[in-house]
Design an enzyme around this catalytic site. Structure first.
Site, PDB file in Angstrom:
ATOM      1  N   VAL A  15     -63.556 -11.303  -2.310  1.00  7.68           N
ATOM      2  CA  VAL A  15     -62.848 -10.049  -1.668  1.00  7.68           C
ATOM      3  C   VAL A  15     -63.343  -8.994  -2.314  1.00  7.68           C
ATOM      4  CG1 VAL A  15     -60.479  -9.327  -1.492  1.00  7.68           C
ATOM      5  CG2 VAL A  15     -60.883 -11.739  -1.326  1.00  7.68           C
ATOM      6  N   CYS A 131     -52.606 -13.056   2.635  1.00  6.70           N
ATOM      7  CA  CYS A 131     -53.370 -13.272   3.758  1.00  6.70           C
ATOM      8  C   CYS A 131     -52.755 -13.877   5.400  1.00  6.70           C
ATOM      9  CB  CYS A 131     -54.631 -13.837   3.949  1.00  6.70           C
ATOM     10  SG  CYS A 131     -54.537 -15.464   3.010  1.00  6.70           S
ATOM     11  N   HIS A 240     -57.855 -17.566   9.177  1.00  5.83           N
ATOM     12  CA  HIS A 240     -57.173 -18.366   9.256  1.00  5.83           C
ATOM     13  C   HIS A 240     -56.453 -18.462  10.703  1.00  5.83           C
ATOM     14  CE1 HIS A 240     -57.099 -18.580   5.035  1.00  5.83           C
ATOM     15  NE2 HIS A 240     -56.177 -17.757   4.886  1.00  5.83           N
TER      16      HIS A 240
END
Length: 333
Positions: A15, A131, A240
């Protein structure tokens, strides 16, 4: 243009590297970049705006000497709990990607498309949500404003990148039939689905699932919204996915829902199933929006709606959202 010196803590992680990339892509007005990490990464180089920057150790002396105004943290909860207050002491505004501060009542938890005003609460620490929560609330907020959400049932299909570099590496090694020294997941992830993300709690839910429950209420500013999640790890990389079932208090028309979402900031509607157009991780990968499709009425419940949401969890689910918070912060109220 005013320039801002910026610390990126955890600069060598998945990240952290993406944060640096997004800062460059979005042309954030960085004066000096201070990539910081643990002592193991000291001396490594990162590239930003065509220049190499040397990674420093994340410690109080280097924080103080940086004279930075903004710090983006993606170094884990324990690191953030220790070093974020130190940054604040030196008048550095911290945007933290870990879980350390998210549910602290005094710390704003921000998704700019949803609750931008919370950036200006006066706190020197701003929390970046989980997230899987971020991509969901970006889509839920404009619908909640119009129809008021009573209940959400969400099942997630989460990329291995949500578990960091080690999660990515386990999948790659399994695919390539290479020896794995350290398993990130409790089971084989290739050709599998694992309904277990983070630790299990006494109530039978995982920490990841409880994050979705609690963070959604805090970000949306409405504790009446009921959320029932099941979080699953699957062997994908691009982002996702979430199957979201919503029960509203007010009736709706599908055409109005599509129009509202098509105009919502940070949302892209991909909803032509007969043409085989619907959100997928391979299309969401390396993009900043939340993609929504499979928009249809739930015919088993009054005022029920089904959605399918996909977003790149490393970008909008982490790095991009943090940089967007920084962008809004420097714009001011």
């Amino acid at each position: 243009m005013k320039l801002y010196d910026v610390i990126v803590a955890g600069a060598t992680g998945m990240v952290g590297r993406k944060m640096i990339q997004v800062l460059e892509e979005r042309k954030f007005p960085v004066g000096k970049l201070f990539p910081m990490a643990s002592s193991h990464s000291v001396g490594k180089r990162v590239v930003f705006n065509g220049k190499e920057w040397t990674v420093q150790e994340l410690n109080e002396e280097n924080i103080k000497n940086s004279h930075a105004k903004i710090a983006l943290f993606s170094a884990g909860a324990s690191v953030s709990r220790h070093f974020a207050p130190i940054c604040a002491k030196y008048d550095i505004t911290v945007i933290d990607n870990s879980s350390a501060w998210r549910m602290d009542p005094s710390i704003p938890l921000v998704v700019p498309e949803v609750n931008r005003e919370k950036i200006f609460s006066g706190s020197k620490i701003i929390a970046n949500p989980n997230c899987s929560t971020i991509q969901m609330v970006v889509v839920l907020k404009p619908l909640h404003d119009k129809y008021k959400i009573k209940r959400v049932v969400v099942s997630t299909y989460q990329s291995v990148t949500g578990a960091g570099q080690k999660g990515h590496d386990q999948l790659m090694k399994e695919w390539n039939e290479e020896e794995i020294q350290e398993m990130k997941f409790p089971h084989q992830i290739s050709f599998n689905a694992i309904p277990h993300i983070d630790e299990f709690l006494d109530n039978g839910y995982t920490k990841e699932e409880m994050k979705m429950i609690n963070e959604t209420k805090k970000i949306m500013g409405d504790n009446s919204i009921q959320v029932s999640p099941t979080c699953v790890r699957i062997p994908t990389i691009g982002g996702h996915c979430e199957s979201v079932n919503i029960e509203f208090e007010k009736p709706f028309e599908l055409s109005d829902v599509r129009e509202i979402l098509s105009k919502a900031p940070g949302v892209v509607v991909q909803d032509k199933p007969l043409e085989k157009i619907y959100p997928m991780p391979i299309w969401a990968h390396d993009k900043d929006e939340a993609f929504v499709g499979r928009i249809r009425r739930d015919e088993t419940v009054k005022n029920g709606l089904n959605l399918w949401i996909v977003s790149d969890n490393i970008r909008k689910g982490a790095a991009t959202n943090a940089v967007q918070i920084a962008e809004e912060f420097i714009k001011g109220k």
